[in-house]
Structure formats: C-alpha cells, structure tokens
Scaffold this active site. Structure first.
Site, PDB file in Angstrom:
ATOM      1  N   ASP A   1       0.325  -1.329   0.141  1.00  0.00           N
ATOM      2  CA  ASP A   1       0.032   0.403   0.328  1.00  0.00           C
ATOM      3  C   ASP A   1       1.056   1.751  -0.203  1.00  0.00           C
ATOM      4  O   ASP A   1       0.822   2.250  -0.393  1.00  0.00           O
ATOM      5  CB  ASP A   1      -0.459  -0.309   0.928  1.00  0.00           C
ATOM      6  CG  ASP A   1      -2.313  -0.453   0.521  1.00  0.00           C
ATOM      7  OD1 ASP A   1      -2.106  -1.319  -0.029  1.00  0.00           O
ATOM      8  OD2 ASP A   1      -3.136  -1.066   1.455  1.00  0.00           O
ATOM      9  N   HIS A   6       2.803   6.442  -2.280  1.00  0.00           N
ATOM     10  CA  HIS A   6       3.282   7.075  -2.625  1.00  0.00           C
ATOM     11  C   HIS A   6       2.773   7.921  -4.666  1.00  0.00           C
ATOM     12  O   HIS A   6       3.058   8.729  -5.163  1.00  0.00           O
ATOM     13  CB  HIS A   6       4.109   6.712  -3.038  1.00  0.00           C
ATOM     14  CG  HIS A   6       5.766   7.215  -3.638  1.00  0.00           C
ATOM     15  ND1 HIS A   6       6.303   8.717  -3.598  1.00  0.00           N
ATOM     16  CD2 HIS A   6       6.708   7.189  -5.072  1.00  0.00           C
ATOM     17  CE1 HIS A   6       7.199   8.773  -4.123  1.00  0.00           C
ATOM     18  NE2 HIS A   6       7.382   8.002  -5.009  1.00  0.00           N
ATOM     19  N   ASN A  72      -4.415   8.400   2.582  1.00  0.00           N
ATOM     20  CA  ASN A  72      -5.071   7.635   3.818  1.00  0.00           C
ATOM     21  C   ASN A  72      -5.240   8.317   4.393  1.00  0.00           C
ATOM     22  O   ASN A  72      -6.396   8.579   5.721  1.00  0.00           O
ATOM     23  CB  ASN A  72      -3.687   6.855   4.356  1.00  0.00           C
ATOM     24  CG  ASN A  72      -4.144   5.676   3.728  1.00  0.00           C
ATOM     25  OD1 ASN A  72      -5.351   4.998   3.031  1.00  0.00           O
ATOM     26  ND2 ASN A  72      -3.944   4.338   3.743  1.00  0.00           N
ATOM     27  N   ASP A 102      -0.434  10.520  23.359  1.00  0.00           N
ATOM     28  CA  ASP A 102       0.279  10.167  22.097  1.00  0.00           C
ATOM     29  C   ASP A 102       0.249  11.121  20.711  1.00  0.00           C
ATOM     30  O   ASP A 102       1.178  11.194  19.754  1.00  0.00           O
ATOM     31  CB  ASP A 102       0.868   8.525  22.030  1.00  0.00           C
ATOM     32  CG  ASP A 102       1.572   7.800  23.335  1.00  0.00           C
ATOM     33  OD1 ASP A 102       2.035   8.816  24.432  1.00  0.00           O
ATOM     34  OD2 ASP A 102       1.236   6.476  22.789  1.00  0.00           O
TER      35      ASP A 102
END
Length: 214
Positions: A1, A6, A72, A102
């Site tokens: 993926d 990219h 994404n 986080d």
C-alpha cells in the site's frame, strides 16, 4: 500500500485510474497477483473514487507553511518521553481543548483500514462520505473514542507546549517535521480513482475486518 500511496500523491493530477497488483500478503489498495497470473483478466472491474486530504503544517521553527496532500491520513504525534498536549478544533470550535495522548489522526474512509484502525477506529467502506478522527493512547479526556465527521469538516491540531512537548507531523506516513499546528480538510480539487477486480474489491476486505472469521 505504501507504493500505491506514493504513486497517488505523485500522479493524481494525471486524472488516470490507479490499479495496483500485490505480490505480498495484504494490500487494501491493491489487487492480488493471482488475478493476473495468466495475463490481463477480462474483468469486470470496479472503480472506487476517493478524495485526498489537503494538509497544511505550520513548522515549529517558524519556517514557511508546508502544504501537502494525503490519501489515507495525516497526524501529529509526540516526539519526547512526555505525552503530547494538543488542542483539537473542528470547524474552528475547540472540541477537545486539552487532549493528552501520544498523538491524534484524521483519516479518510480509504485510510480507516490503516493507522486509524490500529488506534482503535472501526474501518468504514471506501466510499463512505466521512472523515475519521481518532487519538492514540488517549489519557484525557477519559474514554474518548474515535468519531466520524462530515466531509465538509475542517480540523486543526495545535501543540499546546511545542517547546516542552514537541509534535511531529506526518501525511500518509511521510514525515513533515516538527509542527506547531496542522490544519486538514478534504481537497476541493485532488481525487484519485482506484481499480479493483471483483475478487479483491475493498468492500469485501473491509467486511472481513468488521466481522469475526468463521
């Protein structure tokens, strides 16, 4: 993926459908190599269209604004041993004035099977008109879960203590440096079309995630 992401970021302006072939174990954005073992199949093929995120990052060092696209997801995460302190705004309103976690991420429906899922979000179908907002290892506010936002939403992440609790920014896993602020919305111009064989359509892959194996 990763290779597909990219390619989409580099070539979405060509307005051509993307078809990926995966020779590995899993690729949500790819077709299985076995479908092409005997040459190009006759079809039928399914075309799925999805928007890209328009991402703006204000670097923590005060340098020039960075603008990128993500298919994404995009997120900020802590870069020290201390938890991140982040203000989360939606459409200009501080919906979470003090997130202790986080990190925090915004994903498209297409990206809901990736890092968002690892953070605890439920994957949604590729063409669902939503954005998925989710935190990573959230301490405050207690019990905050992933939420779905409309495609028209504009989201902002702001570092509350950029010097003491620095945040690193990412778009589709690509590092964008330390960030004081990240602003995200669905792009008004950038979209991508992905092509799937019926056997490898995303709907079936996501269904396997949503229901326990038989």
């Amino acid at each position: 993926d990763g290779a597909m992401l990219h390619a989409i970021r580099q070539h979405w302006r060509r307005r051509l459908p993307f078809l990926g072939i995966n020779a590995g174990h899993r690729g949500f954005l790819l077709n299985g190599a076995e479908s092409f073992a005997e040459g190009w199949p006759a079809g039928p093929f399914l075309v799925r269209q999805a928007p890209l995120l328009h991402v703006e990052v204000d670097p923590a060092d005060g340098s020039a604004l960075r603008r990128v696209f993500a298919f994404n997801d995009a997120w900020v995460e802590r870069q020290s041993s201390q938890a991140a302190w982040i203000e989360v705004r939606v459409n200009g309103e501080p919906r979470i004035p003090h997130l202790i976690a986080d990190g925090v991420l915004l994903a498209t429906a297409a990206g809901s099977t990736a890092y968002a899922r690892a953070m605890g979000a439920t994957p949604v179908l590729f063409d669902t008109p939503v954005l998925v907002l989710v935190g990573s290892n959230v301490l405050e506010p207690p019990n905050w879960k992933a939420v779905m936002l409309g495609l028209e939403s504009e989201v902002e992440f702001r570092a509350l203590q950029p010097a003491k609790r620095p945040l690193a920014a990412f778009a589709d896993g690509v590092p964008l440096g330390l960030a004081a602020r990240m602003r995200l919305r669905v792009s008004h111009v950038a979209t991508a079309e992905l092509v799937f064989s019926e056997r490898h359509d995303l709907a079936g892959k996501i269904s396997q995630l949503q229901f326990p194996p038989r």
